[in-house]
Motif scaffolding. Structure first.
Motif, PDB file in Angstrom:
ATOM      1  N   TYR A   1       9.535  -1.455  -1.465  1.00  0.00           N
ATOM      2  CA  TYR A   1       9.573  -2.846  -1.887  1.00  0.00           C
ATOM      3  C   TYR A   1      10.835  -3.527  -1.378  1.00  0.00           C
ATOM      4  O   TYR A   1      10.833  -4.732  -1.080  1.00  0.00           O
ATOM      5  CB  TYR A   1       9.515  -2.939  -3.415  1.00  0.00           C
ATOM      6  N   GLY A   2      11.912  -2.750  -1.240  1.00  0.00           N
ATOM      7  CA  GLY A   2      13.135  -3.307  -0.683  1.00  0.00           C
ATOM      8  C   GLY A   2      12.949  -3.784   0.744  1.00  0.00           C
ATOM      9  O   GLY A   2      13.573  -4.757   1.183  1.00  0.00           O
ATOM     10  N   ARG A   3      12.086  -3.094   1.491  1.00  0.00           N
ATOM     11  CA  ARG A   3      11.788  -3.533   2.861  1.00  0.00           C
ATOM     12  C   ARG A   3      11.092  -4.897   2.862  1.00  0.00           C
ATOM     13  O   ARG A   3      11.265  -5.697   3.781  1.00  0.00           O
ATOM     14  CB  ARG A   3      10.908  -2.497   3.565  1.00  0.00           C
ATOM     15  N   VAL A   4      10.302  -5.167   1.843  1.00  0.00           N
ATOM     16  CA  VAL A   4       9.658  -6.479   1.732  1.00  0.00           C
ATOM     17  C   VAL A   4      10.712  -7.548   1.483  1.00  0.00           C
ATOM     18  O   VAL A   4      10.663  -8.636   2.063  1.00  0.00           O
ATOM     19  CB  VAL A   4       8.616  -6.468   0.589  1.00  0.00           C
ATOM     20  N   LEU A   5      11.688  -7.233   0.650  1.00  0.00           N
ATOM     21  CA  LEU A   5      12.778  -8.186   0.425  1.00  0.00           C
ATOM     22  C   LEU A   5      13.541  -8.424   1.720  1.00  0.00           C
ATOM     23  O   LEU A   5      13.877  -9.567   2.062  1.00  0.00           O
ATOM     24  CB  LEU A   5      13.737  -7.641  -0.641  1.00  0.00           C
ATOM     25  N   GLU A   6      13.791  -7.353   2.463  1.00  0.00           N
ATOM     26  CA  GLU A   6      14.530  -7.461   3.715  1.00  0.00           C
ATOM     27  C   GLU A   6      13.779  -8.316   4.732  1.00  0.00           C
ATOM     28  O   GLU A   6      14.394  -9.053   5.508  1.00  0.00           O
ATOM     29  CB  GLU A   6      14.745  -6.054   4.291  1.00  0.00           C
TER      30      GLU A   6
ATOM     31  N   GLN B   1       8.108 -11.425  -1.157  1.00  0.00           N
ATOM     32  CA  GLN B   1       9.358 -10.814  -1.588  1.00  0.00           C
ATOM     33  C   GLN B   1       9.605 -11.012  -3.085  1.00  0.00           C
ATOM     34  O   GLN B   1      10.210 -10.171  -3.752  1.00  0.00           O
ATOM     35  CB  GLN B   1      10.533 -11.371  -0.777  1.00  0.00           C
ATOM     36  N   GLU B   2       9.117 -12.125  -3.608  1.00  0.00           N
ATOM     37  CA  GLU B   2       9.316 -12.365  -5.033  1.00  0.00           C
ATOM     38  C   GLU B   2       8.536 -11.351  -5.870  1.00  0.00           C
ATOM     39  O   GLU B   2       9.041 -10.841  -6.874  1.00  0.00           O
ATOM     40  CB  GLU B   2       8.899 -13.787  -5.374  1.00  0.00           C
ATOM     41  N   GLU B   3       7.307 -11.072  -5.452  1.00  0.00           N
ATOM     42  CA  GLU B   3       6.511 -10.064  -6.155  1.00  0.00           C
ATOM     43  C   GLU B   3       7.159  -8.688  -5.995  1.00  0.00           C
ATOM     44  O   GLU B   3       7.197  -7.899  -6.941  1.00  0.00           O
ATOM     45  CB  GLU B   3       5.086 -10.048  -5.605  1.00  0.00           C
ATOM     46  N   ALA B   4       7.673  -8.412  -4.783  1.00  0.00           N
ATOM     47  CA  ALA B   4       8.340  -7.132  -4.559  1.00  0.00           C
ATOM     48  C   ALA B   4       9.558  -7.001  -5.457  1.00  0.00           C
ATOM     49  O   ALA B   4       9.821  -5.936  -6.030  1.00  0.00           O
ATOM     50  CB  ALA B   4       8.742  -7.008  -3.094  1.00  0.00           C
ATOM     51  N   ALA B   5      10.315  -8.091  -5.591  1.00  0.00           N
ATOM     52  CA  ALA B   5      11.495  -8.063  -6.454  1.00  0.00           C
ATOM     53  C   ALA B   5      11.096  -7.774  -7.901  1.00  0.00           C
ATOM     54  O   ALA B   5      11.761  -7.013  -8.612  1.00  0.00           O
ATOM     55  CB  ALA B   5      12.242  -9.389  -6.355  1.00  0.00           C
ATOM     56  N   LYS B   6       9.994  -8.378  -8.340  1.00  0.00           N
ATOM     57  CA  LYS B   6       9.517  -8.133  -9.708  1.00  0.00           C
ATOM     58  C   LYS B   6       9.143  -6.660  -9.897  1.00  0.00           C
ATOM     59  O   LYS B   6       9.439  -6.052 -10.926  1.00  0.00           O
ATOM     60  CB  LYS B   6       8.303  -9.010 -10.002  1.00  0.00           C
TER      61      LYS B   6
ATOM     62  N   GLY C   1       0.818  -1.207   0.000  1.00  0.00           N
ATOM     63  CA  GLY C   1       0.000   0.000   0.000  1.00  0.00           C
ATOM     64  C   GLY C   1       0.849   1.253   0.000  1.00  0.00           C
ATOM     65  O   GLY C   1       0.575   2.209  -0.728  1.00  0.00           O
ATOM     66  N   ALA C   2       1.907   1.255   0.841  1.00  0.00           N
ATOM     67  CA  ALA C   2       2.809   2.403   0.893  1.00  0.00           C
ATOM     68  C   ALA C   2       3.519   2.591  -0.440  1.00  0.00           C
ATOM     69  O   ALA C   2       3.635   3.705  -0.958  1.00  0.00           O
ATOM     70  CB  ALA C   2       3.821   2.210   2.012  1.00  0.00           C
ATOM     71  N   ALA C   3       3.983   1.496  -1.000  1.00  0.00           N
ATOM     72  CA  ALA C   3       4.684   1.575  -2.284  1.00  0.00           C
ATOM     73  C   ALA C   3       3.741   2.091  -3.378  1.00  0.00           C
ATOM     74  O   ALA C   3       4.149   2.871  -4.249  1.00  0.00           O
ATOM     75  CB  ALA C   3       5.253   0.212  -2.659  1.00  0.00           C
ATOM     76  N   ALA C   4       2.491   1.632  -3.343  1.00  0.00           N
ATOM     77  CA  ALA C   4       1.521   2.074  -4.354  1.00  0.00           C
ATOM     78  C   ALA C   4       1.314   3.585  -4.291  1.00  0.00           C
ATOM     79  O   ALA C   4       1.186   4.244  -5.333  1.00  0.00           O
ATOM     80  CB  ALA C   4       0.197   1.343  -4.163  1.00  0.00           C
TER      81      ALA C   4
ATOM     82  N   ILE D   1      10.260  -4.081  -8.152  1.00  0.00           N
ATOM     83  CA  ILE D   1      11.486  -3.278  -8.156  1.00  0.00           C
ATOM     84  C   ILE D   1      12.135  -3.339  -9.529  1.00  0.00           C
ATOM     85  O   ILE D   1      12.546  -2.315 -10.090  1.00  0.00           O
ATOM     86  CB  ILE D   1      12.457  -3.778  -7.068  1.00  0.00           C
ATOM     87  N   GLU D   2      12.209  -4.542 -10.054  1.00  0.00           N
ATOM     88  CA  GLU D   2      12.830  -4.722 -11.367  1.00  0.00           C
ATOM     89  C   GLU D   2      12.081  -3.910 -12.428  1.00  0.00           C
ATOM     90  O   GLU D   2      12.689  -3.255 -13.274  1.00  0.00           O
ATOM     91  CB  GLU D   2      12.835  -6.201 -11.734  1.00  0.00           C
ATOM     92  N   LYS D   3      10.755  -3.956 -12.375  1.00  0.00           N
ATOM     93  CA  LYS D   3       9.955  -3.226 -13.365  1.00  0.00           C
ATOM     94  C   LYS D   3      10.136  -1.719 -13.202  1.00  0.00           C
ATOM     95  O   LYS D   3      10.291  -0.991 -14.192  1.00  0.00           O
ATOM     96  CB  LYS D   3       8.480  -3.597 -13.215  1.00  0.00           C
ATOM     97  N   ILE D   4      10.108  -1.250 -11.944  1.00  0.00           N
ATOM     98  CA  ILE D   4      10.284   0.180 -11.703  1.00  0.00           C
ATOM     99  C   ILE D   4      11.646   0.637 -12.231  1.00  0.00           C
ATOM    100  O   ILE D   4      11.757   1.666 -12.899  1.00  0.00           O
ATOM    101  CB  ILE D   4      10.148   0.492 -10.202  1.00  0.00           C
ATOM    102  N   LYS D   5      12.683  -0.142 -11.920  1.00  0.00           N
ATOM    103  CA  LYS D   5      14.016   0.237 -12.373  1.00  0.00           C
ATOM    104  C   LYS D   5      14.120   0.177 -13.904  1.00  0.00           C
ATOM    105  O   LYS D   5      14.803   0.997 -14.518  1.00  0.00           O
ATOM    106  CB  LYS D   5      15.061  -0.672 -11.729  1.00  0.00           C
ATOM    107  N   LYS D   6      13.441  -0.796 -14.489  1.00  0.00           N
ATOM    108  CA  LYS D   6      13.468  -0.908 -15.946  1.00  0.00           C
ATOM    109  C   LYS D   6      12.769   0.285 -16.582  1.00  0.00           C
ATOM    110  O   LYS D   6      13.273   0.859 -17.562  1.00  0.00           O
ATOM    111  CB  LYS D   6      12.791  -2.213 -16.364  1.00  0.00           C
ATOM    112  N   ASP D   7      11.589   0.644 -16.037  1.00  0.00           N
ATOM    113  CA  ASP D   7      10.813   1.738 -16.615  1.00  0.00           C
ATOM    114  C   ASP D   7      11.418   3.102 -16.309  1.00  0.00           C
ATOM    115  O   ASP D   7      11.092   4.087 -16.983  1.00  0.00           O
ATOM    116  CB  ASP D   7       9.362   1.701 -16.094  1.00  0.00           C
TER     117      ASP D   7
END
Length: 869
Positions: free
Chosen positions: A833-838, A844-849, A815-818, A851-857
């Motif tokens: 999302y990094g906090r979810v990984l931590e 965490q897998e969805e969070a990693a995805k 929710g916070a990330a959204a 993060i990857e999408k945000i960084k890609k975009d």
């Protein structure tokens, strides 16, 4: 929004054979289900025991959360937290630290003048001096800032701020044009702190200072030293800087050296992509400077081809346009300008939004809409990972719609495409369930066997084996089913499915009419799971089995054997009235009545008579025959008004009506309980059930009153916490038409936070839902703060990793990330999302995805951020 399971408590005087019945589990979130009344006792007793005492904390205990907010770049949140500490009038040391944290948060928000006002009354501490200097630096008041640091002298030298102060001083001196002094500060830092994390950054600044001083040999020497570093990133950056210095500042004879460095960086796949692109850009500038316009254009096209981000790619194309124009190549320049103007929209983003829409619909239980939304995605998308998730979600939606064959097909496709083992396991198991519900037991068997084989360490293996046995039994393969159940008992004796498997094994024996084997099995069950005497249990179970199969005469004989052969046994009273039931079901009504009368005479203090009726009613209830159960419950209420089960019978009559969706009648029964038995201990459960029935009718305002009665009049009840939550849920629902209700819902959820007895998982849930209220009322910054309270509490306070605490942590983090994504605050969203990984939670897998999408975009943004560090 569903908050808690409802509940009632009914004492059941049942024989142990009730374990053979197929009992449904209660859903924690009040999904209506056909639960046994016996199970309700256990659940409510467990819930009643939940309590948690608050632990008062000093102000300093809040500093880790504030520092975490600062580390994550959530400066507004950090400001709120720090001001909260200061408002609490902490001790002087805590006040000092809180003011420094507040200064840091203001700096992050670029509120430099407010920093100066905050630190106006500086106490001369290193922290105050440093942050005042930092504010002055940002305001370009370099002279006063440097003076403040110099005057700090030994005070600063002995503090933890000395490295940061020295680095800040060097930057200010450089910015103010005092390159010699800046050089001295950089050299001092390099000598004093060779292991500091900013040593490398200091060296790059030193080289830049040398370059500004036109001291190219020294600059080249520093860059060459950095280029020899083990860190590939540092070495590549140094080579890039060195090449730039050589071709921009050096003589023409340095071009070849610079060209070699740039070509090496640009053509090597191991080079960081940002540096490869920069190398091509510099190489293009070099070639143009050398008079090689054609080569320069070709090199710039290489940079464009490499760039993954349109925000960078378009400026690169524009640079090429200018190069082409300088060559008088207007045709190609115009063509390229058209490309810049008409960059195609990102269809991948649109597809991702469609997938997110489908997920939201599924979560909202709008299964028809979710199914359609997933299908739209499947029709247009091509991303394998997205398609896999869409098939999985579609399968779940179809399951809820009871379209089990279609669900199984979709889940099978998901299993083939999903890459994450956990997701594949879940899809495979659910596919087995779908095939089972569709009556395709052979297909269900294959999925369950694959699950057990592919994921032998999975927590759901006992469940899969249990379901496998059931599928085999339904397919008529009794021997295989029996072997599966027996294997489950042997290999997983501590599992909750072990006893279920034993009961199912007995059912298999019964289905095969292996009566003696069934008797032996039930005897073993009694020995293993109930500690009863084997002989009497065996006899008693035999009677129950025969009764269950409709062989009432044989059952009658078995019960009579119990009473005559074991007169002191605890089973004798039950065997006596069960004998009466057998007579009744054989049509010997008169003798059955006589038996019941004899029973009453033999046990004058017993309350079995109404409880026998109650038992019959509960059997119908558990079997879903609510129309048959309701009049039996009402009979107890009418004929045994002084009995302890009378009020409960009325309550359960209401539950039976509710189970048939006759909520109006159910509410009438609940009202009768309150009117006739105002002192009954069942009243809290009755009001709770009444509130639930009202919500089913959409009468949320009346439901609020029911939950309020629990809160006001049964303050010691274990249901109070749940009542606050359900009240908040109703107010939240009412807020759709009356937004002012969001404030009321927020207050209800806040009450949970204020109650010492509220368990941590519940507090996390309440905090999250407060965030939802704030979000609905368009206060995103406060909503974000609430969500992050859950995140930081979960991470920093060693919260028990229950499924519920993990769920509310995950929802809060997402929710916070959204919210940050809505603000296009991509760095901050990725940090959440990094906090979810931590936290190392399933999401965490969805969070990693994400993060990857945000960084890609937002590739260039993250490159710029990394470069600035």
């Amino acid at each position: 929004m569903i908050f808690f399971l409802d509940g009632g408590e009914i004492r059941l005087y049942l024989f142990r054979s009730l374990e053979i019945m197929h009992l449904n589990h209660w859903n924690f979130y009040m999904l209506r289900c056909r639960s046994t009344i016996l199970i309700v006792i256990s659940l409510l007793s467990a819930l009643a025991a939940i309590a948690q005492q608050p632990v008062p904390q000093p102000a300093s205990a809040r500093f880790p959360n504030i520092r975490a907010s600062l580390d994550d770049g959530f400066f507004v949140l950090a400001e709120q937290q720090a001001r909260g500490v200061l408002r609490a009038e902490p001790k002087e040391a805590d006040k000092h630290e809180a003011s420094l944290l507040l200064a840091h948060s203001l700096w992050g928000q670029k509120r430099y003048s407010e920093m100066l006002n905050l630190l106006k009354g500086s106490d001369g501490s290193p922290g105050h001096i440093y942050w005042r200097a930092r504010a002055l630096f940002e305001l370009k008041q370099y002279g006063p800032a440097v003076k403040a640091l110099d005057e700090a002298g030994d005070v600063m030298a002995e503090s933890r701020y000395v490295p940061s102060a020295l680095r800040l001083k060097a930057r200010m001196l450089q910015s103010s044009g005092k390159l010699k002094e800046a050089e001295a500060a950089c050299l001092q830092f390099a000598d004093a702190f060779p292991s500091h994390s900013e040593w490398t950054a200091n060296q790059f600044e030193l080289a830049e200072i040398y370059t500004l001083q036109k001291r190219l040999p020294e600059a080249i020497g520093v860059y060459e030293g950095l280029a020899a570093q083990k860190s590939a990133n540092v070495a590549q950056r140094a080579q890039l800087k060195l090449a730039h210095v050589l071709y921009t500042q050096g003589a023409a004879e340095n071009f070849e050296t610079a060209r070699g460095l740039l070509k090496g960086l640009a053509s090597t796949n191991q080079t960081r992509l940002a540096y490869r692109i920069d190398a091509y850009v510099d190489l293009a500038a070099l070639e143009e400077k050398a008079g090689k316009q054609k080569e320069a254009g070709a090199v710039m096209r290489q940079a464009i081809r490499l760039s993954p981000d349109a925000r960078q790619r378009v400026p690169l194309k524009l640079a090429l346009v200018r190069l082409l124009l300088r060559e008088n190549n207007t045709a190609d320049a115009l063509k390229l300008l058209e490309e810049c103007r008409a960059e195609a929209p990102n269809e991948t983003v649109a597809a991702e939004l469609q997938l997110e829409k489908a997920r939201a619909l599924l979560q909202a239980r709008l299964y028809d809409e979710a199914n359609e939304a997933y299908q739209v995605y499947l029709d247009v998308a091509s991303d394998p990972a997205g398609l896999a998730q869409a098939y999985f979600g579609k399968g779940l939606a179809l399951w809820e719609l009871e379209r089990f064959t279609e669900s199984a097909s979709a889940l099978d496709k998901a299993v083939k495409e999903l890459k994450t083992p956990g997701d594949r396991a879940d899809a495979l198991f659910k596919a087995g369930d779908s095939f089972y519900q569709a009556g395709k037991f052979d297909d269900a068997e294959k999925r369950y066997r694959s699950f057990v084989t592919d994921y032998p360490a999975h927590a759901n293996v006992p469940n899969a084996l249990y379901q496998l046995g059931r599928a085999l039994a339904r397919a008529g393969r009794r021997a295989d089913a029996l072997a599966t159940f027996q294997g489950l008992e042997a290999d997983w004796p501590a599992s909750e499915f072990s006893e279920k498997a034993a009961l199912q094994a007995a059912d298999v024996l019964l289905a095969g009419e292996l009566w003696e084997d069934a008797l032996a099995k039930y005897t073993a069950i009694g020995q293993i799971y109930t500690n009863s005497t084997a002989a009497v249990l065996s006899q008693h179970q035999r009677g129950l089995v025969l009764y269950r199969l409709g062989r009432y005469a044989d059952a009658q004989l078995a019960f009579e054997a119990v009473a005559s052969g074991h007169p002191d046994s605890e089973f004798v009273p039950q065997a006596s009235y069960m004998r009466g039931f057998c007579l009744y079901l054989q049509g010997q009504v008169e003798e059955a009545v006589n038996t019941c009368q004899a029973f009453i005479k033999a046990y004058p203090d017993s309350e079995w008579t109404p409880e026998v009726i109650f038992w019959l009613a509960e059997q119908y209830f558990n079997q879903g025959a609510y129309a048959d159960a309701e009049p039996l419950f009402l009979r107890i209420a009418a004929d045994f008004k002084g009995h302890k089960l009378a009020s409960r019978s009325l309550y359960w009559a209401g539950r039976a009506a509710s189970a048939e969706s006759n909520y109006v009648k159910a509410i009438e029964r609940y009202s009768e309980v309150a009117k006739t038995y105002p002192e009954s201990e069942i009243l809290p459960q009755t009001r709770f059930a009444q509130g639930d029935a009202l919500t089913e009718l959409g009468e949320f305002a009346r439901a609020v009153l029911a939950f309020e009665e629990i809160i006001k009049h049964y303050s010691e009840s274990y249901l109070v916490n749940a009542a606050w939550g359900r009240k908040g849920d109703c107010q939240f629902s009412l807020a759709v038409d009356a937004p002012a209700r969001y404030a009321e819902a927020l207050n209800s959820y806040q009450a949970i936070l204020d109650r010492p007895s509220s368990p941590m998982a519940l507090k996390l849930q309440a905090e999250y839902k407060i965030g939802r209220c704030l979000e609905k009322t368009n206060v995103p910054d406060k909503a974000f703060s609430r969500y992050m309270n859950v995140v930081y509490t979960f991470i920093n306070e060693n919260v028990e990793r229950s499924p519920y605490s993990v769920m509310w942590f995950t929802r809060s983090a997402f929710g916070a990330a959204a919210l940050k994504e809505k603000e296009k605050a991509w760095l901050e969203a990725a940090q959440v999302y990094g906090r979810v990984l931590e936290a190392n939670v399933p999401a965490q897998e969805e969070a990693a995805k994400r993060i990857e999408k945000i960084k890609k975009d937002n590739w260039l943004l993250f490159e710029e951020s990394a470069e600035a560090k």
